[in-house]
Design a protein around this motif. Structure first.
Motif, PDB file in Angstrom:
ATOM      1  N   PHE A   1       0.828  -1.199   0.000  1.00 34.05           N
ATOM      2  CA  PHE A   1       0.000   0.000   0.000  1.00 34.05           C
ATOM      3  C   PHE A   1       0.864   1.250   0.000  1.00 34.05           C
ATOM      4  O   PHE A   1       2.029   1.213   0.386  1.00 34.05           O
ATOM      5  N   HIS A   2       0.264   2.357  -0.450  1.00 34.38           N
ATOM      6  CA  HIS A   2       0.966   3.637  -0.501  1.00 34.38           C
ATOM      7  C   HIS A   2       0.084   4.730   0.081  1.00 34.38           C
ATOM      8  O   HIS A   2      -1.139   4.641   0.046  1.00 34.38           O
ATOM      9  N   CYS A   3       0.740   5.753   0.608  1.00 27.11           N
ATOM     10  CA  CYS A   3       0.048   6.917   1.134  1.00 27.11           C
ATOM     11  C   CYS A   3       0.839   8.147   0.709  1.00 27.11           C
ATOM     12  O   CYS A   3       1.851   8.025   0.020  1.00 27.11           O
TER      13      CYS A   3
ATOM     14  N   ARG B   1       5.346   4.449   1.693  1.00 24.74           N
ATOM     15  CA  ARG B   1       4.808   3.108   1.906  1.00 24.74           C
ATOM     16  C   ARG B   1       3.854   3.055   3.091  1.00 24.74           C
ATOM     17  O   ARG B   1       3.984   3.807   4.052  1.00 24.74           O
ATOM     18  N   ALA B   2       2.929   2.109   3.000  1.00 27.51           N
ATOM     19  CA  ALA B   2       1.983   1.861   4.087  1.00 27.51           C
ATOM     20  C   ALA B   2       1.664   0.372   4.093  1.00 27.51           C
ATOM     21  O   ALA B   2       1.705  -0.278   3.051  1.00 27.51           O
TER      22      ALA B   2
ATOM     23  N   ARG C   1     -13.435   9.132   1.088  1.00 28.04           N
ATOM     24  CA  ARG C   1     -12.222   9.542   0.373  1.00 28.04           C
ATOM     25  C   ARG C   1     -12.118   8.785  -0.939  1.00 28.04           C
ATOM     26  O   ARG C   1     -12.435   7.600  -1.014  1.00 28.04           O
ATOM     27  N   VAL C   2     -11.634   9.491  -1.947  1.00 29.67           N
ATOM     28  CA  VAL C   2     -11.312   8.847  -3.214  1.00 29.67           C
ATOM     29  C   VAL C   2      -9.854   8.425  -3.123  1.00 29.67           C
ATOM     30  O   VAL C   2      -8.974   9.250  -2.896  1.00 29.67           O
ATOM     31  N   MET C   3      -9.609   7.135  -3.279  1.00 29.65           N
ATOM     32  CA  MET C   3      -8.252   6.605  -3.229  1.00 29.65           C
ATOM     33  C   MET C   3      -7.929   5.983  -4.582  1.00 29.65           C
ATOM     34  O   MET C   3      -8.784   5.934  -5.466  1.00 29.65           O
ATOM     35  N   ILE C   4      -6.720   5.519  -4.734  1.00 27.91           N
ATOM     36  CA  ILE C   4      -6.295   4.914  -5.995  1.00 27.91           C
ATOM     37  C   ILE C   4      -7.252   3.805  -6.420  1.00 27.91           C
ATOM     38  O   ILE C   4      -7.552   3.652  -7.596  1.00 27.91           O
ATOM     39  N   THR C   5      -7.759   3.049  -5.451  1.00 32.22           N
ATOM     40  CA  THR C   5      -8.634   1.910  -5.753  1.00 32.22           C
ATOM     41  C   THR C   5     -10.121   2.258  -5.699  1.00 32.22           C
ATOM     42  O   THR C   5     -10.957   1.363  -5.697  1.00 32.22           O
TER      43      THR C   5
ATOM     44  N   PHE D   1       6.155   5.792   7.434  1.00 27.61           N
ATOM     45  CA  PHE D   1       6.903   6.970   7.854  1.00 27.61           C
ATOM     46  C   PHE D   1       6.581   7.356   9.295  1.00 27.61           C
ATOM     47  O   PHE D   1       7.375   7.990   9.967  1.00 27.61           O
ATOM     48  N   LYS D   2       5.417   6.936   9.775  1.00 24.44           N
ATOM     49  CA  LYS D   2       4.955   7.360  11.093  1.00 24.44           C
ATOM     50  C   LYS D   2       5.115   6.304  12.179  1.00 24.44           C
ATOM     51  O   LYS D   2       4.736   6.537  13.319  1.00 24.44           O
TER      52      LYS D   2
END
Length: 128
Positions: free
Chosen positions: A34-36, A40-41, A58-62, A103-104
């Motif tokens: 997954f990506h954010c 990476r996520a 939310r509109v996401m890639i998928t 990242f978090k």
């Protein structure tokens, strides 16, 4: 505010980058693909020690999803989101699952990720 109860996990854990509160174990990873917006996520089946924010569309890639941001219960940092509803039939497997933004969070070997390069800053979460 009442007393804060934090669950300590055993084994290889992902934890808060800021306060080291445990979130999840490596065995609960469903996908590392997954990506954010920060890179990476990872998709997890179970996450602990988070509070769930307000649901929003939310509109996401998928496609369209109803999600809620998740925050560290100890320090309040935004660490990812929870999928509440996936509107596309092929995305239904995400419902009730959690995204932790790499990242978090710290990986099981204490490693973090650089926001711009998606490369490990220290350690690696792929180590055995």
């Amino acid at each position: 505010m009442g007393r804060l109860f934090v669950i300590d996990l055993e084994g290889l854990v992902y934890s808060c980058k800021y306060c080291q509160t445990h979130f999840a174990v490596t065995n609960d990873i469903i996908s590392k693909s997954f990506h954010c917006k920060h890179g990476r996520a990872y998709l997890f089946d179970n996450v602990v020690n988070v509070t769930v924010g307000e649901k929003e569309h939310r509109v996401m890639i998928t496609g369209w999803h109803t999600v809620a941001d998740i925050f560290c219960v100890s320090c309040g940092s935004l660490v990812g989101w929870k999928y509440e509803i996936a509107y596309d039939k092929s995305q239904k497997y995400k419902e009730g699952k959690f995204i932790l933004e790499r990242f978090k969070v710290l990986g099981p070997y204490g490693g973090g990720y650089d926001m711009n390069q998606n490369e490990p800053m220290t350690g690696s979460d792929d180590e055995e």
